[in-house]
Write an enzyme that holds these catalytic residues in place. Sequence first.
Site, PDB file in Angstrom:
ATOM      1  N   CYS A   1     -35.864  -9.863   2.841  1.00  0.00           N
ATOM      2  CA  CYS A   1     -35.159 -11.007   2.272  1.00  0.00           C
ATOM      3  C   CYS A   1     -33.698 -10.972   2.709  1.00  0.00           C
ATOM      4  CB  CYS A   1     -35.244 -10.931   0.747  1.00  0.00           C
ATOM      5  SG  CYS A   1     -34.372 -12.252  -0.098  1.00  0.00           S
ATOM      6  N   LEU A   2     -33.121 -12.139   2.990  1.00  0.00           N
ATOM      7  CA  LEU A   2     -31.717 -12.203   3.400  1.00  0.00           C
ATOM      8  C   LEU A   2     -30.787 -11.690   2.300  1.00  0.00           C
ATOM      9  CD1 LEU A   2     -31.636 -15.730   5.106  1.00  0.00           C
ATOM     10  CD2 LEU A   2     -31.944 -13.498   6.198  1.00  0.00           C
TER      11      LEU A   2
ATOM     12  N   HIS B   1     -42.564 -16.612  -1.248  1.00  0.00           N
ATOM     13  CA  HIS B   1     -41.267 -15.940  -1.283  1.00  0.00           C
ATOM     14  C   HIS B   1     -40.172 -16.912  -1.757  1.00  0.00           C
ATOM     15  CE1 HIS B   1     -38.364 -12.843   0.234  1.00  0.00           C
ATOM     16  NE2 HIS B   1     -37.585 -13.908   0.224  1.00  0.00           N
ATOM     17  N   GLU B   2     -40.165 -18.119  -1.165  1.00  0.00           N
ATOM     18  CA  GLU B   2     -39.112 -19.094  -1.494  1.00  0.00           C
ATOM     19  C   GLU B   2     -39.264 -19.653  -2.901  1.00  0.00           C
ATOM     20  OE1 GLU B   2     -36.530 -19.173   0.244  1.00  0.00           O
ATOM     21  OE2 GLU B   2     -37.477 -17.929   1.759  1.00  0.00           O
TER      22      GLU B   2
ATOM     23  N   GLN C   1     -29.708 -18.553  -3.194  1.00  0.00           N
ATOM     24  CA  GLN C   1     -29.222 -17.503  -2.285  1.00  0.00           C
ATOM     25  C   GLN C   1     -27.840 -17.827  -1.718  1.00  0.00           C
ATOM     26  OE1 GLN C   1     -33.079 -17.138   0.097  1.00  0.00           O
ATOM     27  NE2 GLN C   1     -32.204 -15.095   0.180  1.00  0.00           N
TER      28      GLN C   1
ATOM     29  N   HIS D   1     -37.979 -17.192  -5.319  1.00  0.00           N
ATOM     30  CA  HIS D   1     -36.520 -17.285  -5.462  1.00  0.00           C
ATOM     31  C   HIS D   1     -36.146 -18.361  -6.481  1.00  0.00           C
ATOM     32  CE1 HIS D   1     -34.624 -14.605  -2.658  1.00  0.00           C
ATOM     33  NE2 HIS D   1     -35.318 -15.030  -1.629  1.00  0.00           N
TER      34      HIS D   1
ATOM     35  N   GLY E   1     -36.589 -18.359   5.905  1.00  0.00           N
ATOM     36  CA  GLY E   1     -36.524 -19.237   4.739  1.00  0.00           C
ATOM     37  C   GLY E   1     -35.271 -18.919   3.952  1.00  0.00           C
TER      38      GLY E   1
HETATM   39 CO    CO Z   1     -35.549 -14.170   0.235  1.00  0.00          CO
END
Ligand code: CO
Length: 171
Positions: free
Chosen positions: A88-89, A130-131, A50, A134, A45
Site C-alpha cells: 500500500c502507498l 483494497h481501495e 490517503q 481504505h 490504486g
Molecule cells: Co492502499
Amino acid sequence: MARDIVIWPHKVLTTPTQPVTDFGENLTTLLDEMFEALKKAEGIGIAANQVGVPLRCSWVGREDGTFFEIINPQILERSGDVTLEEGCLSVPDQFAPTPRFHKVKVKYQDRTGAWHEVEAEGKLAHVFQHEIGHLDGQVFVELLAPLKRSLIREKMLKLQKTLGRRKKSGE
Ligand code: CO
C-alpha cells in the site's frame, strides 16, 4: 499539484469516509490531484483518505495499465478465498500475504454520478477490495496477524518521524 500521501497509522486512514454528494468541479479537482499522487508513487490504486480527504472515492487500476474512478462504491457479492501478496502507498515498502476474495461484484458511481455494476476477479477484484477497504477505514495491515501488524507499525512510526524531520528542514 500532487498531494502528499498519508502514512499509516493515521486517523484519516482508520476512519470510514463520507459519501460523495457533490459531483461538481471540486470532485474533478480532487480526482486529478489524487491521480497525480498515484502516478508519482507508481501505485495501482489510491483512495481519497490517503491524501487526507475523508470522501468515498478512489482510483482503481486495471490489468492493462489504465485507471478509472470509483465513487461511493459498495461490494454487493464476494466469493472464493485467496491469499495475495499486498502492499500500500500508505505503508511504503511493506508487503505481506493478505486474505482476500477471488471474485467480487461491485456497484459504484463515476464522476458524473452515473452508476455502474461490475463483476471482477483476480487482480482487479484485489484492487477493488483494497481501495474499498481504505474507504471503509481499513488498511490491509488490519487483516494481518497481530505480530506482523505491530512490526509494520513500528517501522511506519519511525518513517513518520524521519519524514517529519525532513519536512521541517525543508529537504
Ligand atoms: Co492502499
